[in-house]
Every structure is written in structure tokens, then in C-alpha cells.
Design a protein around this motif. Structure first.
Motif, PDB file in Angstrom:
ATOM      1  N   UNK A   1     -31.060 -29.388 -26.413  1.00 43.28           N
ATOM      2  CA  UNK A   1     -31.026 -28.477 -27.519  1.00 43.28           C
ATOM      3  C   UNK A   1     -31.796 -27.182 -27.594  1.00 43.28           C
ATOM      4  N   UNK A   2     -32.541 -27.220 -26.811  1.00 43.18           N
ATOM      5  CA  UNK A   2     -33.352 -25.642 -26.698  1.00 43.18           C
ATOM      6  C   UNK A   2     -32.322 -24.677 -26.230  1.00 43.18           C
ATOM      7  N   UNK A   3     -31.743 -24.986 -25.199  1.00 43.72           N
ATOM      8  CA  UNK A   3     -30.632 -23.774 -24.518  1.00 43.72           C
ATOM      9  C   UNK A   3     -29.357 -23.887 -25.490  1.00 43.72           C
ATOM     10  N   UNK A   4     -29.067 -24.906 -26.242  1.00 43.76           N
ATOM     11  CA  UNK A   4     -28.184 -24.803 -27.095  1.00 43.76           C
ATOM     12  C   UNK A   4     -28.383 -23.693 -28.455  1.00 43.76           C
ATOM     13  N   UNK A   5     -29.604 -23.535 -28.774  1.00 47.44           N
ATOM     14  CA  UNK A   5     -29.813 -22.596 -29.801  1.00 47.44           C
ATOM     15  C   UNK A   5     -30.542 -21.306 -29.503  1.00 47.44           C
ATOM     16  N   UNK A   6     -31.012 -21.333 -27.993  1.00 48.45           N
ATOM     17  CA  UNK A   6     -31.603 -19.907 -27.695  1.00 48.45           C
ATOM     18  C   UNK A   6     -30.615 -18.726 -27.695  1.00 48.45           C
ATOM     19  N   UNK A   7     -29.375 -18.909 -27.259  1.00 48.00           N
ATOM     20  CA  UNK A   7     -28.442 -17.765 -27.374  1.00 48.00           C
ATOM     21  C   UNK A   7     -28.286 -17.482 -28.936  1.00 48.00           C
TER      22      UNK A   7
ATOM     23  N   UNK B   1     -27.154 -23.564 -13.206  1.00 49.85           N
ATOM     24  CA  UNK B   1     -28.409 -24.172 -13.284  1.00 49.85           C
ATOM     25  C   UNK B   1     -28.410 -25.734 -12.903  1.00 49.85           C
ATOM     26  N   UNK B   2     -27.300 -26.347 -13.327  1.00 48.01           N
ATOM     27  CA  UNK B   2     -27.422 -27.888 -12.919  1.00 48.01           C
ATOM     28  C   UNK B   2     -27.237 -27.882 -11.560  1.00 48.01           C
ATOM     29  N   UNK B   3     -26.477 -27.067 -10.695  1.00 47.32           N
ATOM     30  CA  UNK B   3     -25.938 -27.247  -9.398  1.00 47.32           C
ATOM     31  C   UNK B   3     -27.482 -26.877  -8.569  1.00 47.32           C
ATOM     32  N   UNK B   4     -27.939 -25.869  -9.297  1.00 48.79           N
ATOM     33  CA  UNK B   4     -29.117 -25.224  -8.357  1.00 48.79           C
ATOM     34  C   UNK B   4     -30.441 -26.275  -8.470  1.00 48.79           C
TER      35      UNK B   4
ATOM     36  N   UNK C   1     -37.812 -43.269 -20.288  1.00 43.27           N
ATOM     37  CA  UNK C   1     -37.831 -42.300 -21.606  1.00 43.27           C
ATOM     38  C   UNK C   1     -38.422 -41.114 -21.681  1.00 43.27           C
ATOM     39  N   UNK C   2     -39.566 -40.682 -20.874  1.00 44.92           N
ATOM     40  CA  UNK C   2     -40.087 -39.181 -20.865  1.00 44.92           C
ATOM     41  C   UNK C   2     -38.973 -38.238 -20.301  1.00 44.92           C
ATOM     42  N   UNK C   3     -37.994 -38.752 -19.190  1.00 44.43           N
ATOM     43  CA  UNK C   3     -37.090 -38.021 -18.634  1.00 44.43           C
ATOM     44  C   UNK C   3     -35.989 -37.777 -19.513  1.00 44.43           C
ATOM     45  N   UNK C   4     -35.771 -38.774 -20.396  1.00 46.62           N
ATOM     46  CA  UNK C   4     -34.564 -38.688 -21.350  1.00 46.62           C
ATOM     47  C   UNK C   4     -34.777 -37.607 -22.452  1.00 46.62           C
ATOM     48  N   UNK C   5     -36.299 -37.832 -22.917  1.00 45.69           N
ATOM     49  CA  UNK C   5     -36.657 -37.058 -24.059  1.00 45.69           C
ATOM     50  C   UNK C   5     -36.972 -35.607 -23.702  1.00 45.69           C
ATOM     51  N   UNK C   6     -37.238 -35.360 -22.346  1.00 48.63           N
ATOM     52  CA  UNK C   6     -37.169 -34.081 -21.687  1.00 48.63           C
ATOM     53  C   UNK C   6     -35.806 -33.437 -21.713  1.00 48.63           C
ATOM     54  N   UNK C   7     -35.293 -34.185 -21.201  1.00 48.24           N
ATOM     55  CA  UNK C   7     -33.514 -33.769 -21.128  1.00 48.24           C
ATOM     56  C   UNK C   7     -32.943 -33.357 -22.368  1.00 48.24           C
ATOM     57  N   UNK C   8     -33.176 -34.087 -23.312  1.00 46.34           N
ATOM     58  CA  UNK C   8     -32.547 -33.750 -24.744  1.00 46.34           C
ATOM     59  C   UNK C   8     -33.175 -32.882 -25.305  1.00 46.34           C
TER      60      UNK C   8
END
Length: 207
Positions: A168-174, A130-133, A157-164
Motif C-alpha cells: 500500500x505504501x509503495x502504491x501511494x508514494x508516487x 526490487x523483488x528480484x534484488x 501474520x507479521x510477514x503478511x502484515x508487513x508485506x501488505x
């Protein structure tokens, strides 16, 4: 699972995020928040076809109500005289629906892989590809937009907040997919609409 499955999954997931985020450029946040609910009936259809998940009539009735609401939102955007909600609401609505459909494909695929393969493998390869694409796509499609950004603390700050938030979202989704499935995941994400309203009112002072 084969590595190229994760490449395809990474591509689908990246494009889902890209289309939904891009939609904010053309339509209102309200329309985006409402229309991304299209992922719910899409997930239910895909899980019914490919994962053989059974749903009762009450859930199917809920999906029908959801789809009816989506049609009304699109209809109101098409025929609204006030275009203050975005520069091109119809285009924005189509982008959200396309993105929500890809979200559904991604979620159902992840549910299958989580339940039939290794969860750590899924998170690792999905993040890697995903990061490469994303890097390739942003260097081609959004190159001029990146150059035009004046990198200040307020802009970063918005970029950092969105990335964070996405980390977290993709860490807990699985974990949630393993426990409850993709349908429950998408139903749970409906709470994001409430938080969007709260943030708009108190952070951006919008009504």
C-alpha cells in the motif's frame, strides 16, 4: 528512463529498507523511529542540489533542530548505561542513519522520475527489480534465518502484515511525490512515530 536506472533505484530502495529493518535487531524501536527522521534533512539537501528546490529560513531552522535532536539520540545511545533497548545501540543507530540516507536518495530519485517520466513505468520496474534484488539478497544473507523460522499462523501474520503495508505504501508514494514532492512525503511519515507508540501500548502492552 533507461531500465538500468530502475535497477539502481531498486537496489538503493531495497538496501534502505533492509538497513532500517536490520537496525531493530540492535537498537530500540524508539531510536529507530527518531533516527529515521534523518531522511528529512537529507531529502532537503538533495532536492536543493539536484532538483533546485528552494527552502525558506524557517524550514532550514527546522532541519537544524531535527539534526540536533538526532545527535542527542545517538549520544544518549552511546553513553546509556542501560542496554535493554538493544544488543548494540550504536550499530543500530548507524544502520538507521545509513538506511535513512538511502531512503532520501530513493525518494528524490522517484520524485524526479515521477515528474519527468511515466508513473506506471516507475512502479512497475521498481517493483520488478526490487523483488528480484530482495530475493537474491535474502537467499544469500538471511538464508539461515529463514530456515530457522517455524512457520505457524502467528509467525506468518507479521510477514503478511508487513508485506501488505509496504504494498500500500509503495502504491501511494508516487501519487504523493507527484503532488507534493519528497520533502512533504518524509514530513508526512513522521506520523508513523505516533502510530508506533500506539501499537506498542495497545498491541504489545509496552510502556
Amino acid at each position: 528512463a533507461k531500465w538500468y536506472y530502475y535497477v539502481i533505484l531498486g537496489l538503493v530502495d531495497v538496501e534502505a529498507n533492509y538497513l532500517v529493518v536490520k537496525a531493530y535487531q540492535y537498537t530500540s524501536i524508539t531510536s529507530v523511529m527518531l533516527l529515521d527522521c534523518w531522511s528529512i534533512p537529507s531529502v532537503m539537501l538533495l532536492t536543493y542540489i539536484f532538483l533546485k528546490t528552494k527552502y525558506r529560513y524557517r524550514k532550514i531552522a527546522g532541519v537544524i533542530v531535527c539534526v540536533a535532536g538526532l545527535v542527542m539520540v545517538v549520544f544518549s545511545d552511546v553513553h546509556a548505561g542501560d542496554r535493554s533497548g538493544g544488543s548494540n545501540p550504536r550499530k543500530g543507530d548507524l544502520l538507521v542513519i545509513a538506511g535513512a540516507t538511502l531512503y532520501a536518495i530513493s525518494n528524490v530519485s522517484e520524485e524526479f522520475l515521477v515528474k519527468n517520466a511515466d508513473r506506471v513505468e516507475l512502479m512497475s520496474f521498481l517493483g520488478l527489480f526490487g523483488a528480484i534484488i530482495s530475493a537474491i539478497q535474502i537467499s544469500i544473507v538471511e538464508r539461515n534465518e529463514l530456515k530457522s523460522i517455524h512457520w505457524t499462523a502467528g509467525a506468518a501474520f507479521p510477514f503478511f502484515g508487513f508485506s501488505l503495508a509496504m504494498f500500500l505504501f509503495y502504491s501511494f508514494v508516487p501519487v504523493l511525490l507527484k503532488m507534493s514532492g519528497s520533502t512533504m512525503l518524509n514530513l508526512s511519515l513522521l506520523t508513523s512515530d505516533m502510530w508506533a507508540v500506539v501499537i506498542r501500548i495497545f498491541a504489545y502492552h509496552e510502556k
